[in-house]
Design a protein around this motif. Sequence first.
Motif, mmCIF file in Angstrom:
data_model
loop_
_atom_site.group_PDB
_atom_site.id
_atom_site.type_symbol
_atom_site.label_atom_id
_atom_site.label_comp_id
_atom_site.label_asym_id
_atom_site.label_seq_id
_atom_site.Cartn_x
_atom_site.Cartn_y
_atom_site.Cartn_z
ATOM 1 N N VAL A 24 6.297 9.478 2.495
ATOM 2 C CA VAL A 24 5.412 10.170 1.434
ATOM 3 C C VAL A 24 5.157 9.370 0.115
ATOM 4 O O VAL A 24 4.053 9.124 -0.561
ATOM 5 N N GLN A 25 6.245 8.334 -0.084
ATOM 6 C CA GLN A 25 6.438 7.529 -1.340
ATOM 7 C C GLN A 25 5.380 6.804 -0.947
ATOM 8 O O GLN A 25 4.505 6.042 -1.817
ATOM 9 N N ALA A 26 5.439 6.042 0.434
ATOM 10 C CA ALA A 26 4.540 4.851 0.606
ATOM 11 C C ALA A 26 3.288 5.326 0.626
ATOM 12 O O ALA A 26 2.102 4.603 0.141
ATOM 13 N N GLY B 77 -0.332 4.818 3.421
ATOM 14 C CA GLY B 77 1.051 4.451 3.669
ATOM 15 C C GLY B 77 1.413 3.143 3.833
ATOM 16 O O GLY B 77 2.305 3.123 4.337
ATOM 17 N N LEU C 269 0.490 15.504 -1.872
ATOM 18 C CA LEU C 269 1.759 15.032 -1.719
ATOM 19 C C LEU C 269 2.691 15.986 -1.475
ATOM 20 O O LEU C 269 3.837 16.104 -0.795
ATOM 21 N N ARG D 243 -2.285 5.037 -4.997
ATOM 22 C CA ARG D 243 -2.347 4.640 -6.543
ATOM 23 C C ARG D 243 -2.947 3.370 -6.614
ATOM 24 O O ARG D 243 -3.861 3.075 -7.645
ATOM 25 N N ARG E 235 5.174 17.009 1.437
ATOM 26 C CA ARG E 235 6.603 17.435 1.301
ATOM 27 C C ARG E 235 6.997 18.717 2.141
ATOM 28 O O ARG E 235 7.925 18.987 2.795
ATOM 29 N N ARG F 168 -1.352 14.656 -6.366
ATOM 30 C CA ARG F 168 0.135 15.192 -6.362
ATOM 31 C C ARG F 168 0.286 16.406 -5.499
ATOM 32 O O ARG F 168 1.044 16.649 -4.941
ATOM 33 N N ALA G 183 1.853 7.659 -1.483
ATOM 34 C CA ALA G 183 1.535 7.751 -2.976
ATOM 35 C C ALA G 183 1.303 6.306 -3.487
ATOM 36 O O ALA G 183 0.412 6.003 -4.122
ATOM 37 N N ALA G 184 2.170 5.518 -3.058
ATOM 38 C CA ALA G 184 1.894 3.970 -3.684
ATOM 39 C C ALA G 184 0.599 3.258 -3.297
ATOM 40 O O ALA G 184 0.007 2.904 -4.025
ATOM 41 N N GLU H 60 10.458 11.584 3.063
ATOM 42 C CA GLU H 60 10.133 11.253 1.765
ATOM 43 C C GLU H 60 9.691 9.947 1.744
ATOM 44 O O GLU H 60 8.897 9.572 0.995
ATOM 45 N N GLN H 61 10.310 9.086 2.287
ATOM 46 C CA GLN H 61 9.958 7.638 2.455
ATOM 47 C C GLN H 61 8.469 7.431 2.641
ATOM 48 O O GLN H 61 7.955 6.676 2.030
#
Lengths: 320, 475
Positions: B181-183, B80, B168, B189, B172, B165, B185-186, B178-179
Amino acid sequence: MLNAISDVRDLLATQQYIASDEISTAMFLADKLGKPLLAEGPAGVGKTELAKCWAKATGYALIRLQCYEGLDETKALYEWEYAKQLLYTQLLRDKLGDLLGDATSLRDAADRLAAEEDVFFSERFLLPRPLLQAITSEQPVVLLIDEIDRADAEFEAFLLEVLSDFQVSVPELGTLKAKHQPVVLLTSNNTRELSEALKRRCLYVHIDYPDLEAELRVIQLKVPGLTAKLAREAVELVQRLRTMDLRKHPSVSETIDWARALVELNSSQIDAQTLNTTLNVLLKHESDIQRAKRSLQAGEPRPERPERPRGGYRGGELNN
Amino acid sequence: MDRRITEFVAALRASGVRVSPAEAADAMRAIEQAGISERRFFALAMQASLIKDAKDQTTFQELFPLYFGKETPPPLAPPGGGQLNAEQLQQLLQQLEQQLAQLPSPELARLLRAMLTGQGLSPQELGQIMGALMPPHVSNPRYRDWMTQQALRELNFKQLERALRALLAQLRAQGMDEQIVQAIAAAARANQEALAAQIAQAVAEQMAEQAREEGHTRMRSRSESALLDRPFDQIDAGDLDDMRKVVARLTARLRTRLALRQRRGHTGTLDAKTTIRTNQRFGGIPMVVRYRKRHLKPKLVIFCDRSVSTQQVMAFLLLMVYSLHDQLSRTRSFAFIDQLYDISIYFAEARPEAAINQIFEQIHPTRSYSTDLGRALKQFCQEHLSCVDRRTTVIVLGDGRNNDNDPGLAAFAQVRARARRVVWFATEEQWRWGVYDPGSLSSDIYAYAPMCDAMHEVTTLRQLADAIDGLFVRA
């Protein structure tokens, strides 16, 4: 003395020569290992200049051997000075007469003359050419063998002895060995493949056209009168010309000439008028000039379309 | 270190760079001088002493990082991006354990853990992963990307994306912001890409290793003498570039040879004026004798059979002849299929390479067997006969297969009578001359042969060069 590779760069910088890391490393090694350095690359990127600047920076004398087709040992290494030998025999005729006067037979005279032979085949009558000069010099020197690819392959083979052992055999005198090992630089424009044997004895550096920033630094150093903006514009244009399909691409030295021309003409910007009058400094073929003008005026260079077929035969698939 | 350098030299040799033992020794000395503390200078010192050809530099730059590029792989990003609190981290790790249990292979599990926790692979772990894969079956560095992809496919690398996925989605569902989770994911990746790059590097190393073991068995196909002796009909598109370079070099060599021949070729006539002038410095005693030089600059007229089988040889012939234009006084060239095309005009406007391409674009053979030298010769006699005079050498390039048309011997004799020499460059091996061939029917080559001064077989570049060289020898 040199301790690090960066010293080489600083030393060359004092002569206004901007050396890339490749060049400095190769020069450093050439000096440390005592091996000749072969610099290859397109014309006008500063191969010869490197040798000149190195000589000036280290304070050694520069001895230059320009190669050309048909260059042979007598032009590169040494020649007996016939005229001087003749003159001496003429002047010493009386002395010779004394020497040979009381000889009883022809054989006796010939023997006596043979005993004095080394007078006439001594270093006194040897006319040293660049290679011998470099080897016999009392001071350390920089030897530049320019455009070795123009010389014949046989001359290249002849260089091998000089370059690997720094010695020269003169049949009448024996082997002359270098007192100081010269720093040897060979340049080649790569018009022909040099022999493996020669390459093996040399260190190698390939000098290519510099990139935009490097060329800009060269221009700013060599032509300080040019404003920064104009210099960048000019270099960008030259770099663009190099991507075009021309017979001869502008070299760095031509960029410098052009920059000087721009200063002389007091140009404030590079417009069509300036280009028209000064493009011939950069490009040396009429067809190149025309092509460059066309594509510069059209903006982006676009691929040239072949003309319509003239009497062409529009057949089907290729077969026969 | 010495061992590593020796291995590197062996790898260079395996990929076709010629490195002699003396040069390897030079490299060692160079490194002693340059030191190994600064990686860039180390590389440059090696390059200056090992690589003697600009075109080998890319090989060097590809191989060098494989042998000396043991840089630590770029650190992976923390989960994250490091903005998780302890509770969220706990949550993430919990979910991760769940996902790991579902993954099919331990290798993937290790990769997924590295992706999410940001702890890089140790060399042993990487070794284990690579050990589980089939070693690459090709050692040619050209296929490096392909082999990497194969390795990733074998690892089922895409599964990682699916697992990520799912993870994640779980997070969720548990109500994570959500923020955050996005971090997560980024960062995951980015780590995934870094891992893929690391695997690619490992694959490349394996390939280089293999190439070295194969050693000299894989000789470089583009060695000059091999290309010189390769028949024109076996040349594929991949060789063309190398061939063109060989042609350029060959042309330069021919030019040197011509110059030498002219320098050494004494005609035997004393040049009194030059002799007197050179001997001024010896007091007029003729110590050096100068001979009159006569430059032999032949005029050429070339007929080329423009068919598919002769396309390559025609291109190389024209390229060499027009590159030697300074040694020739005048060249006219014609191509023929069923009629004659004047192709000199193309060379007047463009450089040889471009002109030849234009010719091939604009003059096509048809599908039918239409080659007709007889008709082309007649046409030549009507329109261009004036360009053959007593100083002209006429070259005919072709196989003499005339499709049972009239060979036009009368026209040929007419050309013969005017020309200084007529030389035939045959594009077939000598044993096939005149032999009936079901593909292209009869051959009239032996009908023309008695009228030619020389017949050359030109099926390889070497033969072509020799044949062209022969043009300049005083007959």
